[in-house]
Design a protein around this motif. Structure first.
Motif, PDB file in Angstrom:
ATOM      1  N   LYS A  33       8.113   5.645 -12.637  1.00  0.00           N
ATOM      2  CA  LYS A  33       7.821   5.598 -11.195  1.00  0.00           C
ATOM      3  C   LYS A  33       7.151   4.270 -10.820  1.00  0.00           C
ATOM      4  CE  LYS A  33       8.333  10.175 -10.119  1.00  0.00           C
ATOM      5  NZ  LYS A  33       8.902  10.813  -9.004  1.00  0.00           N
ATOM      6  N   VAL A  34       7.448   3.776  -9.615  1.00  0.00           N
ATOM      7  CA  VAL A  34       6.806   2.566  -9.105  1.00  0.00           C
ATOM      8  C   VAL A  34       5.346   2.897  -8.808  1.00  0.00           C
ATOM      9  CG1 VAL A  34       6.738   0.888  -7.217  1.00  0.00           C
ATOM     10  CG2 VAL A  34       8.951   1.656  -8.128  1.00  0.00           C
ATOM     11  N   THR A  35       4.443   2.148  -9.428  1.00  0.00           N
ATOM     12  CA  THR A  35       3.005   2.360  -9.220  1.00  0.00           C
ATOM     13  C   THR A  35       2.377   1.229  -8.410  1.00  0.00           C
ATOM     14  OG1 THR A  35       2.565   1.318 -11.344  1.00  0.00           O
ATOM     15  CG2 THR A  35       2.713   3.731 -11.314  1.00  0.00           C
TER      16      THR A  35
ATOM     17  N   ALA B 206      11.452 -16.116  -2.097  1.00  0.00           N
ATOM     18  CA  ALA B 206      10.437 -15.130  -2.490  1.00  0.00           C
ATOM     19  C   ALA B 206      11.014 -14.124  -3.482  1.00  0.00           C
ATOM     20  CB  ALA B 206       9.915 -14.404  -1.253  1.00  0.00           C
ATOM     21  N   TYR B 207      10.110 -13.420  -4.144  1.00  0.00           N
ATOM     22  CA  TYR B 207      10.528 -12.370  -5.072  1.00  0.00           C
ATOM     23  C   TYR B 207       9.672 -11.127  -4.881  1.00  0.00           C
ATOM     24  CZ  TYR B 207       6.470 -13.722  -7.924  1.00  0.00           C
ATOM     25  OH  TYR B 207       5.190 -14.000  -8.360  1.00  0.00           O
ATOM     26  N   TYR B 208      10.280  -9.986  -5.230  1.00  0.00           N
ATOM     27  CA  TYR B 208       9.538  -8.734  -5.335  1.00  0.00           C
ATOM     28  C   TYR B 208       9.183  -8.541  -6.797  1.00  0.00           C
ATOM     29  CZ  TYR B 208      11.008  -6.857  -0.746  1.00  0.00           C
ATOM     30  OH  TYR B 208      11.204  -6.626   0.591  1.00  0.00           O
ATOM     31  N   SER B 209       8.043  -7.948  -7.050  1.00  0.00           N
ATOM     32  CA  SER B 209       7.641  -7.549  -8.388  1.00  0.00           C
ATOM     33  C   SER B 209       7.193  -6.093  -8.319  1.00  0.00           C
ATOM     34  CB  SER B 209       6.503  -8.432  -8.882  1.00  0.00           C
ATOM     35  OG  SER B 209       6.124  -8.074 -10.186  1.00  0.00           O
ATOM     36  N   PHE B 210       7.795  -5.253  -9.169  1.00  0.00           N
ATOM     37  CA  PHE B 210       7.514  -3.822  -9.176  1.00  0.00           C
ATOM     38  C   PHE B 210       6.910  -3.427 -10.514  1.00  0.00           C
ATOM     39  CE2 PHE B 210      11.113  -4.481  -6.366  1.00  0.00           C
ATOM     40  CZ  PHE B 210      10.776  -3.745  -5.245  1.00  0.00           C
ATOM     41  N   GLY B 211       5.743  -2.800 -10.484  1.00  0.00           N
ATOM     42  CA  GLY B 211       5.162  -2.215 -11.680  1.00  0.00           C
ATOM     43  C   GLY B 211       5.624  -0.773 -11.777  1.00  0.00           C
ATOM     44  N   VAL B 212       6.172  -0.401 -12.936  1.00  0.00           N
ATOM     45  CA  VAL B 212       6.701   0.944 -13.141  1.00  0.00           C
ATOM     46  C   VAL B 212       5.993   1.573 -14.337  1.00  0.00           C
ATOM     47  CG1 VAL B 212       8.764   2.292 -13.695  1.00  0.00           C
ATOM     48  CG2 VAL B 212       8.940   0.322 -12.154  1.00  0.00           C
TER      49      VAL B 212
ATOM     50  N   ILE C  22       5.985   2.857  -3.286  1.00  0.00           N
ATOM     51  CA  ILE C  22       5.195   3.359  -4.405  1.00  0.00           C
ATOM     52  C   ILE C  22       5.580   4.826  -4.564  1.00  0.00           C
ATOM     53  CG2 ILE C  22       2.854   3.920  -5.189  1.00  0.00           C
ATOM     54  CD1 ILE C  22       1.966   1.316  -3.718  1.00  0.00           C
ATOM     55  N   GLY C  23       5.948   5.208  -5.788  1.00  0.00           N
ATOM     56  CA  GLY C  23       6.424   6.561  -6.046  1.00  0.00           C
ATOM     57  C   GLY C  23       7.928   6.647  -6.237  1.00  0.00           C
ATOM     58  N   SER C  24       8.665   5.599  -5.821  1.00  0.00           N
ATOM     59  CA  SER C  24      10.108   5.580  -6.081  1.00  0.00           C
ATOM     60  C   SER C  24      10.341   5.575  -7.594  1.00  0.00           C
ATOM     61  CB  SER C  24      10.761   4.324  -5.487  1.00  0.00           C
ATOM     62  OG  SER C  24      10.733   4.344  -4.085  1.00  0.00           O
ATOM     63  N   THR C  25      11.498   6.034  -8.007  1.00  0.00           N
ATOM     64  CA  THR C  25      11.813   6.036  -9.440  1.00  0.00           C
ATOM     65  C   THR C  25      12.397   4.691  -9.860  1.00  0.00           C
ATOM     66  OG1 THR C  25      14.084   6.813  -9.154  1.00  0.00           O
ATOM     67  CG2 THR C  25      12.346   8.511  -9.356  1.00  0.00           C
ATOM     68  N   ALA C  26      12.318   4.405 -11.147  1.00  0.00           N
ATOM     69  CA  ALA C  26      12.931   3.189 -11.688  1.00  0.00           C
ATOM     70  C   ALA C  26      14.432   3.206 -11.402  1.00  0.00           C
ATOM     71  CB  ALA C  26      12.664   3.076 -13.177  1.00  0.00           C
ATOM     72  N   LYS C  27      15.039   4.382 -11.449  1.00  0.00           N
ATOM     73  CA  LYS C  27      16.469   4.518 -11.161  1.00  0.00           C
ATOM     74  C   LYS C  27      16.760   4.101  -9.709  1.00  0.00           C
ATOM     75  CE  LYS C  27      20.224   7.870 -11.604  1.00  0.00           C
ATOM     76  NZ  LYS C  27      20.598   9.221 -12.030  1.00  0.00           N
ATOM     77  N   GLN C  28      15.897   4.495  -8.779  1.00  0.00           N
ATOM     78  CA  GLN C  28      16.069   4.106  -7.375  1.00  0.00           C
ATOM     79  C   GLN C  28      15.912   2.590  -7.192  1.00  0.00           C
ATOM     80  OE1 GLN C  28      13.047   6.858  -5.962  1.00  0.00           O
ATOM     81  NE2 GLN C  28      14.581   8.004  -4.792  1.00  0.00           N
TER      82      GLN C  28
ATOM     83  N   VAL D 116       0.858  -1.169   0.000  1.00  0.00           N
ATOM     84  CA  VAL D 116       0.000   0.000   0.000  1.00  0.00           C
ATOM     85  C   VAL D 116       0.905   1.233   0.000  1.00  0.00           C
ATOM     86  CG1 VAL D 116      -0.197   0.062   2.510  1.00  0.00           C
ATOM     87  CG2 VAL D 116      -1.970   1.093   1.137  1.00  0.00           C
ATOM     88  N   LYS D 117       0.399   2.321  -0.514  1.00  0.00           N
ATOM     89  CA  LYS D 117       1.168   3.563  -0.571  1.00  0.00           C
ATOM     90  C   LYS D 117       1.737   3.923   0.805  1.00  0.00           C
ATOM     91  CE  LYS D 117       1.003   8.226  -2.357  1.00  0.00           C
ATOM     92  NZ  LYS D 117       0.265   9.195  -3.124  1.00  0.00           N
ATOM     93  N   GLY D 118       3.003   4.254   0.822  1.00  0.00           N
ATOM     94  CA  GLY D 118       3.663   4.618   2.063  1.00  0.00           C
ATOM     95  C   GLY D 118       4.507   3.497   2.655  1.00  0.00           C
ATOM     96  N   MET D 119       4.258   2.261   2.242  1.00  0.00           N
ATOM     97  CA  MET D 119       5.084   1.149   2.714  1.00  0.00           C
ATOM     98  C   MET D 119       6.393   1.145   1.948  1.00  0.00           C
ATOM     99  SD  MET D 119       2.505  -1.997   2.933  1.00  0.00           S
ATOM    100  CE  MET D 119       1.030  -1.895   3.905  1.00  0.00           C
ATOM    101  N   THR D 120       7.410   0.578   2.562  1.00  0.00           N
ATOM    102  CA  THR D 120       8.697   0.470   1.891  1.00  0.00           C
ATOM    103  C   THR D 120       9.237  -0.944   2.003  1.00  0.00           C
ATOM    104  OG1 THR D 120      10.011   1.006   3.849  1.00  0.00           O
ATOM    105  CG2 THR D 120       9.309   2.851   2.483  1.00  0.00           C
ATOM    106  N   THR D 121      10.109  -1.263   1.092  1.00  0.00           N
ATOM    107  CA  THR D 121      10.896  -2.482   1.249  1.00  0.00           C
ATOM    108  C   THR D 121      11.992  -2.142   2.248  1.00  0.00           C
ATOM    109  OG1 THR D 121      12.519  -1.951  -0.467  1.00  0.00           O
ATOM    110  CG2 THR D 121      10.487  -3.081  -1.178  1.00  0.00           C
ATOM    111  N   PRO D 122      12.653  -3.131   2.825  1.00  0.00           N
ATOM    112  CA  PRO D 122      13.763  -2.820   3.728  1.00  0.00           C
ATOM    113  C   PRO D 122      14.863  -2.003   3.039  1.00  0.00           C
ATOM    114  CG  PRO D 122      13.074  -5.072   4.066  1.00  0.00           C
ATOM    115  CD  PRO D 122      12.327  -4.560   2.851  1.00  0.00           C
TER     116      PRO D 122
END
Length: 163
Positions: free
Chosen positions: A148-150, A138-144, A106-112, A95-101
Motif C-alpha cells: 500500500k502507498v504510505t 518533475a517526478y512523483y515518488s511513492f513509498g509503498v 495514500i492507501g492505494s495499492t502497489a497494483k493500482q 497528505v492523506k486524502g489527496m490524489t494524483t490526477p
C-alpha cells in the motif's frame, strides 16, 4: 529518497477544480502535475508567499527552507514543502486524502500505482518513481509498505533539497 528528507511530512495537496459546485471541487484535492492549486513547483519564495497559501516553518540559512501549506500544517519537526534558493519550490508532499490526477492516493495499492503509471520504476531507495504525466520537469515518488502507498510527493527533477 523521501525517507532522507529530514523528517519531511507528507503534507500538501490541492483542490481539484472540476464540477459545478465548490463542495464537489473540495472533495478531491489533487497534487500535480505542477503543484497544489496556486502553489506551483519552481516558484520563488516571494511568489509562493504571494499566493497566501504557505507559511514558513524552517529558515533556509542559505539552503532550502521548509514550509507548510496554511490549510495543512505539519507536526512541529516536519515540513510539507521545500523551497530552494537555486530552483525555487522544489517539492510538495501529499497528505492523506489527496490524489494524483491519475487517482493514486495514500492507501492505494502497489497494483493500482503500476496500473496508473505502467512505466514506473523502483529506485535504489525502494521508492516507486515516475516522471509526472504532463510535466517532464518533475517526478512523483511513492513509498509503498506491505503493498500500500504510505507516502508520496512531487518534486522537480533538479531539486537540490534532499537525496
Amino acid at each position: 529518497m523521501m525517507k532522507t528528507m529530514i523528517g519531511a511530512s507528507l503534507l500538501a495537496g490541492s483542490l481539484l477544480v472540476s464540477g459545478s459546485t465548490a463542495a464537489l471541487a473540495q472533495t478531491k484535492p489533487t497534487l500535480g502535475p505542477y503543484g497544489y492549486g496556486a502553489v506551483k513547483l519552481g516558484m520563488t519564495v516571494k511568489q509562493a508567499k504571494a499566493t497566501g497559501g504557505v507559511v514558513q516553518k524552517m529558515p533556509g540559512g542559505g539552503g532550502c527552507s521548509g514550509w507548510d501549506l496554511k490549510k495543512f500544517p505539519t507536526p512541529k519537526d516536519a515540513v510539507g514543502i521545500y523551497i530552494s534558493p537555486r530552483v525555487g519550490l522544489a517539492a510538495i508532499f501529499a497528505v492523506k486524502g489527496m490524489t494524483t490526477p491519475e487517482g493514486i492516493t495514500i492507501g492505494s495499492t502497489a497494483k493500482q500505482v503500476k496500473a496508473a503509471y505502467p512505466r514506473i520504476k523502483k529506485d535504489f531507495h525502494g521508492f516507486y518513481v515516475i516522471t509526472v504525466p504532463g510535466n517532464k520537469k518533475a517526478y512523483y515518488s511513492f513509498g509503498v509498505t506491505r503493498g500500500k502507498v504510505t507516502e508520496y510527493g512531487i518534486a522537480l527533477n533538479k531539486q537540490d533539497c534532499f537525496n
